[in-house]
Write a protein that holds these residues in place. Structure first.
Motif, mmCIF file in Angstrom:
data_model
loop_
_atom_site.group_PDB
_atom_site.id
_atom_site.type_symbol
_atom_site.label_atom_id
_atom_site.label_comp_id
_atom_site.label_asym_id
_atom_site.label_seq_id
_atom_site.Cartn_x
_atom_site.Cartn_y
_atom_site.Cartn_z
ATOM 1 N N ARG A 46 -10.550 -18.027 0.099
ATOM 2 C CA ARG A 46 -9.657 -19.172 -0.076
ATOM 3 C C ARG A 46 -8.236 -18.723 -0.421
ATOM 4 N N SER A 47 -8.148 -17.609 -1.160
ATOM 5 C CA SER A 47 -6.824 -17.134 -1.557
ATOM 6 C C SER A 47 -6.028 -16.633 -0.363
ATOM 7 N N THR A 48 -6.718 -16.038 0.598
ATOM 8 C CA THR A 48 -6.001 -15.497 1.763
ATOM 9 C C THR A 48 -5.698 -16.574 2.796
ATOM 10 N N ARG A 49 -6.476 -17.675 2.784
ATOM 11 C CA ARG A 49 -6.285 -18.697 3.823
ATOM 12 C C ARG A 49 -5.363 -19.832 3.404
ATOM 13 N N TYR A 50 -5.488 -20.243 2.144
ATOM 14 C CA TYR A 50 -4.860 -21.503 1.764
ATOM 15 C C TYR A 50 -3.668 -21.368 0.813
ATOM 16 N N LEU A 51 -3.551 -20.256 0.128
ATOM 17 C CA LEU A 51 -2.408 -20.106 -0.762
ATOM 18 C C LEU A 51 -1.152 -19.760 0.030
ATOM 19 N N MET A 52 -0.036 -20.291 -0.437
ATOM 20 C CA MET A 52 1.217 -20.008 0.253
ATOM 21 C C MET A 52 1.565 -18.526 0.192
ATOM 22 N N ASP A 53 1.162 -17.874 -0.901
ATOM 23 C CA ASP A 53 1.437 -16.441 -1.022
ATOM 24 C C ASP A 53 0.181 -15.625 -0.726
ATOM 25 N N GLY A 54 -0.655 -16.096 0.213
ATOM 26 C CA GLY A 54 -1.891 -15.415 0.558
ATOM 27 C C GLY A 54 -1.671 -13.984 1.011
ATOM 28 N N ASP A 55 -0.580 -13.766 1.771
ATOM 29 C CA ASP A 55 -0.291 -12.410 2.238
ATOM 30 C C ASP A 55 0.007 -11.481 1.065
ATOM 31 N N ARG A 56 0.732 -12.011 0.093
ATOM 32 C CA ARG A 56 1.057 -11.203 -1.081
ATOM 33 C C ARG A 56 -0.216 -10.884 -1.871
ATOM 34 N N TYR A 57 -1.082 -11.893 -2.000
ATOM 35 C CA TYR A 57 -2.358 -11.667 -2.693
ATOM 36 C C TYR A 57 -3.179 -10.587 -1.986
ATOM 37 N N ALA A 59 -2.158 -8.164 -0.003
ATOM 38 C CA ALA A 59 -1.536 -6.844 -0.172
ATOM 39 C C ALA A 59 -1.813 -6.291 -1.562
ATOM 40 N N SER A 60 -1.750 -7.167 -2.566
ATOM 41 C CA SER A 60 -2.041 -6.738 -3.939
ATOM 42 C C SER A 60 -3.484 -6.310 -4.086
ATOM 43 N N TYR A 61 -4.399 -7.062 -3.446
ATOM 44 C CA TYR A 61 -5.811 -6.723 -3.512
ATOM 45 C C TYR A 61 -6.071 -5.371 -2.857
ATOM 46 N N LYS A 62 -5.466 -5.151 -1.721
ATOM 47 C CA LYS A 62 -5.657 -3.877 -1.022
ATOM 48 C C LYS A 62 -5.146 -2.713 -1.864
ATOM 49 N N GLU A 63 -4.042 -2.895 -2.549
ATOM 50 C CA GLU A 63 -3.506 -1.837 -3.404
ATOM 51 C C GLU A 63 -4.438 -1.578 -4.583
ATOM 52 N N TRP A 64 -4.944 -2.657 -5.185
ATOM 53 C CA TRP A 64 -5.921 -2.492 -6.278
ATOM 54 C C TRP A 64 -7.153 -1.755 -5.772
ATOM 55 N N GLN A 65 -7.640 -2.130 -4.597
ATOM 56 C CA GLN A 65 -8.824 -1.504 -4.040
ATOM 57 C C GLN A 65 -8.588 -0.014 -3.774
ATOM 58 N N ARG A 66 -7.408 0.304 -3.252
ATOM 59 C CA ARG A 66 -7.102 1.710 -2.993
ATOM 60 C C ARG A 66 -7.094 2.515 -4.286
ATOM 61 N N HIS A 67 -6.447 1.970 -5.320
ATOM 62 C CA HIS A 67 -6.361 2.672 -6.604
ATOM 63 C C HIS A 67 -7.742 2.804 -7.248
ATOM 64 N N ALA A 68 -8.500 1.704 -7.301
ATOM 65 C CA ALA A 68 -9.829 1.734 -7.917
ATOM 66 C C ALA A 68 -10.770 2.655 -7.150
ATOM 67 N N GLY A 69 -10.654 2.641 -5.821
ATOM 68 C CA GLY A 69 -11.507 3.507 -5.018
ATOM 69 C C GLY A 69 -11.213 4.977 -5.251
ATOM 70 N N GLU A 70 -9.934 5.311 -5.402
ATOM 71 C CA GLU A 70 -9.578 6.713 -5.652
ATOM 72 C C GLU A 70 -10.058 7.150 -7.035
ATOM 73 N N MET A 71 -9.983 6.272 -8.019
ATOM 74 C CA MET A 71 -10.484 6.594 -9.361
ATOM 75 C C MET A 71 -11.987 6.856 -9.321
ATOM 76 N N ALA A 72 -12.716 6.031 -8.577
ATOM 77 C CA ALA A 72 -14.163 6.219 -8.470
ATOM 78 C C ALA A 72 -14.491 7.513 -7.727
ATOM 79 N N ARG A 73 -13.722 7.801 -6.674
ATOM 80 C CA ARG A 73 -13.970 9.030 -5.919
ATOM 81 C C ARG A 73 -13.727 10.258 -6.783
#
Length: 279
Positions: A46-57, A59-73
Motif C-alpha cells: 500500500r505504501s508503494t502504490r497509494y502514498l504520494m511519496d511511495g517512490d521515496r518510501y 528507495a528508503s526501504y531498499k537502502e535499509w534492506q541493503r544495509h541490514a543485509g550487509e550487516m547480516a552477511r
C-alpha cells in the motif's frame, strides 16, 4: 541418519546472533553444510502504490534492506570464519514466507527465531514461523527470543500424543536424540476418554527409540477440559531440566488462513527452551 545441511534464517532482528551462534554449533557438531539464508521481508504494497511519496518510501526501504543485509552477511562470515565445514550464503531481494519455505527444501534442518513482538526490525510477517513450520516439509528448530542457548540437546523432552505429527517429529529429531544424555517421552491425554484408533500409545515411541539405540523414560500427564497442555509441557520441561522439546506441529492452511493447534500455538508463544517442530 544425520543432518547433512543446516539452514539458518537471518534478518535484521536483534536476536539474529543468538540463532546464528546455535546453528554454527550444530553445523560443527554434525559436520554439516551451513547455509545462511537472508530474508528481510518486502515493502508494504500500500505504501508503494497509494502514498504520494511511495517512490521515496521504496528507495528508503531498499537502502535499509541493503544495509541490514550487509550487516547480516558480515555476521555470518564472522561466525563461520575458520570453520572446517562448507558454508553458503543465500539472499532474496524481497523475501516472503513462501520463498523461505522453498529455500528450506535445500536443507535437512532449518533454524528459525521465535517472533518477538517488540522487535520491529525482525521479519515483519506475524505468521512467518508458523507458516514455514507447517509448509516447508523440513523439521524446524525454533529458538526463543528470551534466554541464552549456546547448546541444545543434552536433555530432551519428547511430546507424544500418538499422532502422525508426533511420530514424524521423533523421526526427524533422531540425530539430536541419539546424542542426548537423557530423553523423556511425555504423553498426555484426558482421563476416562478412549483414544482414537489412529493414535498410538506412548510405549510405541519408547520402543521405537530403543531400536534406534535411544533409551527414554516415559511420563504420563493427564489433562482435563480447561487445562492448557502447552503450558503443562513447558512446566514439565522445566521440572526435568530439558534444554530441547521435540514435538509435532499441528495446524493447516496458508499464511492468510493459518489455523494452529492449541498446543502448537501455546508453545510458539511461550517457549522457554528451543523447540524442534515437525509437520
Amino acid at each position: 541418519m544425520d543432518y547433512a545441511t543446516i539452514m539458518v534464517h537471518l534478518d535484521a532482528s536483534r536476536h539474529m546472533h543468538q540463532r546464528l551462534h546455535l546453528a554454527v554449533q550444530l553445523a560443527v557438531e554434525y559436520q554439516a553444510t551451513l547455509i545462511g539464508l537472508l530474508a528481510l521481508g518486502e515493502p508494504e504494497p500500500r505504501s508503494t502504490r497509494y502514498l504520494m511519496d511511495g517512490d521515496r518510501y521504496l528507495a528508503s526501504y531498499k537502502e535499509w534492506q541493503r544495509h541490514a543485509g550487509e550487516m547480516a552477511r558480515q555476521a555470518f562470515l564472522g561466525a563461520t570464519d575458520g570453520l572446517v565445514i562448507p558454508t553458503e550464503w543465500r539472499t532474496t531481494e524481497w523475501a516472503t514466507a513462501a520463498t523461505v519455505q522453498g529455500d528450506a527444501h535445500a536443507a535437512d534442518l532449518i533454524v528459525l527465531g521465535q517472533r518477538d513482538p517488540a522487535d520491529n526490525e525482525a521479519f515483519d510477517d506475524p505468521h512467518f514461523v508458523e507458516s514455514v513450520v507447517l509448509q516447508c516439509g523440513r523439521p524446524a528448530l525454533v529458538v526463543p527470543y528470551a534466554g541464552a542457548f549456546p547448546k541444545v540437546g543434552k536433555t530432551i523432552l519428547v511430546a507424544w500424543n500418538g499422532s502422525r505429527e508426533a511420530a514424524r517429529a521423533i523421526h526427524d529429531a533422531l540425530p539430536f536424540l541419539r546424542r542426548a544424555e537423557s530423553v523423556d517421552v511425555v504423553s498426555w491425554g484426558k482421563p476416562d476418554v478412549s483414544s482414537d484408533l489412529w493414535l498410538s500409545p506412548a510405549r510405541y515411541a519408547v520402543e521405537w527409540l530403543s531400536r534406534h539405540r535411544v533409551q527414554a523414560q516415559l511420563h504420563d500427564i493427564e489433562t482435563d477440559v480447561g487445562n492448557d497442555t502447552g503450558e503443562m509441557l513447558l512446566s514439565r520441561a522445566a521440572d526435568l531440566g530439558s534444554d530441547l522439546i521435540v514435538m509435532g506441529a499441528y495446524g493447516h492452511g496458508r499464511v492468510r488462513e493459518l489455523v494452529l493447534g492449541g498446543v502448537t500455538r501455546t508453545i510458539l508463544a511461550s517457549m522457554t527452551v528451543p523447540v524442534l517442530l515437525s509437520h
